[in-house]
Design a protein around this motif. Structure first.
Motif, PDB file in Angstrom:
ATOM      1  N   TRP A  28       0.955  -1.201  -0.027  1.00 30.91           N
ATOM      2  CA  TRP A  28       0.038   0.014  -0.100  1.00 30.91           C
ATOM      3  C   TRP A  28       0.778   1.379   0.203  1.00 30.91           C
ATOM      4  CZ3 TRP A  28      -4.495  -0.730  -1.593  1.00 30.91           C
ATOM      5  CH2 TRP A  28      -5.280  -1.881  -1.284  1.00 30.91           C
ATOM      6  N   LEU A  29       2.043   1.234   0.652  1.00 31.93           N
ATOM      7  CA  LEU A  29       2.843   2.372   0.799  1.00 31.93           C
ATOM      8  C   LEU A  29       3.612   2.746  -0.436  1.00 31.93           C
ATOM      9  CD1 LEU A  29       3.931   2.079   4.504  1.00 31.93           C
ATOM     10  CD2 LEU A  29       2.207   3.454   3.593  1.00 31.93           C
ATOM     11  N   ALA A  30       4.209   1.575  -1.196  1.00 34.19           N
ATOM     12  CA  ALA A  30       4.844   1.578  -2.303  1.00 34.19           C
ATOM     13  C   ALA A  30       4.014   1.701  -3.421  1.00 34.19           C
ATOM     14  CB  ALA A  30       5.337   0.379  -2.673  1.00 34.19           C
ATOM     15  N   LEU A  31       2.738   1.716  -3.397  1.00 33.36           N
ATOM     16  CA  LEU A  31       1.772   2.082  -4.576  1.00 33.36           C
ATOM     17  C   LEU A  31       1.542   3.580  -4.571  1.00 33.36           C
ATOM     18  CD1 LEU A  31      -0.546   1.233  -6.375  1.00 33.36           C
ATOM     19  CD2 LEU A  31      -2.228   1.389  -4.426  1.00 33.36           C
ATOM     20  N   ASP A  32       1.395   4.235  -3.474  1.00 32.35           N
ATOM     21  CA  ASP A  32       1.590   5.652  -3.352  1.00 32.35           C
ATOM     22  C   ASP A  32       2.917   6.165  -3.863  1.00 32.35           C
ATOM     23  OD1 ASP A  32      -1.347   5.772  -2.882  1.00 32.35           O
ATOM     24  OD2 ASP A  32      -1.112   6.173  -0.741  1.00 32.35           O
ATOM     25  N   LEU A  33       3.877   5.601  -3.629  1.00 26.34           N
ATOM     26  CA  LEU A  33       5.177   6.263  -3.828  1.00 26.34           C
ATOM     27  C   LEU A  33       5.461   6.508  -5.278  1.00 26.34           C
ATOM     28  CD1 LEU A  33       7.452   7.790  -2.028  1.00 26.34           C
ATOM     29  CD2 LEU A  33       8.463   5.173  -1.964  1.00 26.34           C
ATOM     30  N   TRP A  34       5.198   5.117  -5.845  1.00 29.85           N
ATOM     31  CA  TRP A  34       5.705   4.972  -7.296  1.00 29.85           C
ATOM     32  C   TRP A  34       4.810   4.436  -7.986  1.00 29.85           C
ATOM     33  CZ3 TRP A  34       9.192   1.639  -4.099  1.00 29.85           C
ATOM     34  CH2 TRP A  34      10.291   2.365  -3.867  1.00 29.85           C
ATOM     35  N   PHE A  35       3.605   5.359  -8.525  1.00 31.19           N
ATOM     36  CA  PHE A  35       2.537   4.741  -9.030  1.00 31.19           C
ATOM     37  C   PHE A  35       2.560   3.581 -10.114  1.00 31.19           C
ATOM     38  CE2 PHE A  35      -0.858   4.647 -12.289  1.00 31.19           C
ATOM     39  CZ  PHE A  35      -1.892   3.879 -11.427  1.00 31.19           C
ATOM     40  N   PRO A  36       3.089   3.663 -11.271  1.00 31.89           N
ATOM     41  CA  PRO A  36       2.815   2.490 -12.081  1.00 31.89           C
ATOM     42  C   PRO A  36       3.844   1.260 -11.641  1.00 31.89           C
ATOM     43  CG  PRO A  36       3.529   4.650 -13.533  1.00 31.89           C
ATOM     44  CD  PRO A  36       3.584   4.720 -11.964  1.00 31.89           C
ATOM     45  N   TYR A  96      -7.578   1.092  -6.182  1.00 26.49           N
ATOM     46  CA  TYR A  96      -8.589   0.090  -6.761  1.00 26.49           C
ATOM     47  C   TYR A  96      -7.855  -0.867  -7.437  1.00 26.49           C
ATOM     48  CZ  TYR A  96     -11.729   3.756  -4.896  1.00 26.49           C
ATOM     49  OH  TYR A  96     -12.169   4.759  -3.939  1.00 26.49           O
ATOM     50  N   ALA A  97      -7.135  -0.557  -8.207  1.00 29.51           N
ATOM     51  CA  ALA A  97      -6.336  -1.334  -9.289  1.00 29.51           C
ATOM     52  C   ALA A  97      -5.483  -2.411  -8.320  1.00 29.51           C
ATOM     53  CB  ALA A  97      -5.330  -1.053  -9.994  1.00 29.51           C
ATOM     54  N   TYR A  98      -4.867  -2.038  -7.112  1.00 24.94           N
ATOM     55  CA  TYR A  98      -4.173  -2.992  -6.151  1.00 24.94           C
ATOM     56  C   TYR A  98      -5.312  -4.031  -5.384  1.00 24.94           C
ATOM     57  CZ  TYR A  98      -0.992  -4.311  -2.702  1.00 24.94           C
ATOM     58  OH  TYR A  98      -0.330  -5.124  -1.572  1.00 24.94           O
ATOM     59  N   LEU A  99      -6.230  -3.208  -5.039  1.00 23.55           N
ATOM     60  CA  LEU A  99      -7.291  -4.006  -4.297  1.00 23.55           C
ATOM     61  C   LEU A  99      -7.994  -4.966  -5.096  1.00 23.55           C
ATOM     62  CD1 LEU A  99      -8.595  -4.177  -1.381  1.00 23.55           C
ATOM     63  CD2 LEU A  99     -10.368  -2.755  -2.277  1.00 23.55           C
ATOM     64  N   LEU A 100      -8.428  -4.677  -6.313  1.00 21.62           N
ATOM     65  CA  LEU A 100      -8.875  -5.557  -7.121  1.00 21.62           C
ATOM     66  C   LEU A 100      -7.844  -6.656  -7.613  1.00 21.62           C
ATOM     67  CD1 LEU A 100     -11.345  -6.899  -8.888  1.00 21.62           C
ATOM     68  CD2 LEU A 100     -10.729  -4.994 -10.614  1.00 21.62           C
ATOM     69  N   GLY A 101      -6.627  -6.158  -8.027  1.00 19.10           N
ATOM     70  CA  GLY A 101      -5.782  -7.268  -8.632  1.00 19.10           C
ATOM     71  C   GLY A 101      -5.212  -8.046  -7.381  1.00 19.10           C
ATOM     72  N   GLY A 102      -4.925  -7.689  -6.401  1.00 19.17           N
ATOM     73  CA  GLY A 102      -4.682  -8.532  -5.114  1.00 19.17           C
ATOM     74  C   GLY A 102      -5.886  -9.663  -4.926  1.00 19.17           C
ATOM     75  N   THR A 103      -7.271  -9.163  -4.983  1.00 21.28           N
ATOM     76  CA  THR A 103      -8.221 -10.208  -4.964  1.00 21.28           C
ATOM     77  C   THR A 103      -8.072 -11.085  -5.950  1.00 21.28           C
ATOM     78  OG1 THR A 103      -9.538  -8.407  -3.962  1.00 21.28           O
ATOM     79  CG2 THR A 103     -10.583 -10.220  -4.601  1.00 21.28           C
ATOM     80  N   VAL A 104      -8.051 -10.781  -7.161  1.00 16.66           N
ATOM     81  CA  VAL A 104      -7.880 -11.755  -8.277  1.00 16.66           C
ATOM     82  C   VAL A 104      -6.942 -12.691  -8.157  1.00 16.66           C
ATOM     83  CG1 VAL A 104      -7.734 -11.713 -10.820  1.00 16.66           C
ATOM     84  CG2 VAL A 104      -9.109 -10.286  -9.911  1.00 16.66           C
ATOM     85  N   LEU A 105      -5.544 -12.209  -7.801  1.00 12.92           N
ATOM     86  CA  LEU A 105      -4.493 -13.105  -7.491  1.00 12.92           C
ATOM     87  C   LEU A 105      -4.950 -14.148  -6.319  1.00 12.92           C
ATOM     88  CD1 LEU A 105      -1.528 -10.532  -8.061  1.00 12.92           C
ATOM     89  CD2 LEU A 105      -2.311 -12.584  -9.538  1.00 12.92           C
ATOM     90  N   ALA A 106      -5.342 -13.625  -5.276  1.00 12.15           N
ATOM     91  CA  ALA A 106      -5.554 -14.629  -4.162  1.00 12.15           C
ATOM     92  C   ALA A 106      -6.583 -15.729  -4.771  1.00 12.15           C
ATOM     93  CB  ALA A 106      -6.405 -13.782  -2.983  1.00 12.15           C
ATOM     94  N   VAL A 107      -7.686 -15.290  -5.449  1.00  9.96           N
ATOM     95  CA  VAL A 107      -8.807 -16.290  -5.975  1.00  9.96           C
ATOM     96  C   VAL A 107      -8.102 -17.241  -6.803  1.00  9.96           C
ATOM     97  CG1 VAL A 107     -10.821 -16.552  -7.492  1.00  9.96           C
ATOM     98  CG2 VAL A 107     -10.790 -15.001  -5.543  1.00  9.96           C
TER      99      VAL A 107
END
Length: 127
Positions: A28-36, A96-107
């Motif tokens: 979560w912290l790296a996401l805000d620091l370096w976006f792509p 939202y991309a991280y939340l959705l992407g992490g959920t998809v990876l977990a499933v």
């Protein structure tokens, strides 16, 4: 690897839960620091954690424990602080991309089947 509830499996689940919380907070912290680049790095770390949990326990329970820790870090970091601000910004598509992407990876990792789910060739009874 199917088996009952042993002390080793419980300890592994607790370790995966803690690793999920730490990986989630760092992501979560790296996401805000370096976006792509931060988004790709955080998702790669989650993929490694979820696959490691799947391999460690041989079932989706390992993925579930790691995903629960990851999601708990989101809940804790997105809660408002006493000063009235948030640690995680709730704007932007990266969150939202991280939340959705992490959920998809977990499933995906929880429902996949692989060589660890089947007995090894030649491991059956000899007759």
């Amino acid at each position: 690897m199917t088996g009952g509830l042993t002390a080793g499996r419980i300890a592994t689940c607790l370790g995966l839960f803690a690793a999920g919380a730490v990986t989630g907070a760092a992501g979560w912290l790296a996401l805000d620091l370096w976006f792509p680049g931060g988004l790709l790095l955080a998702l790669a770390a989650l993929l490694g954690l979820f696959l490691g949990g799947r391999i460690a326990l041989g079932t989706g329970i390992g993925v579930g424990a790691a995903a629960a820790g990851w999601f708990l870090s989101y809940v804790v970091l997105s809660a408002p602080r006493s000063e009235g601000d948030f640690l995680l910004s709730s704007s932007g598509i990266g969150l939202y991309a991280y939340l959705l992407g992490g959920t998809v990876l977990a499933v995906i990792c929880a429902t996949m089947r692989g060589p660890l789910d089947r007995p090894a060739p030649g491991a059956g009874p000899r007759g």
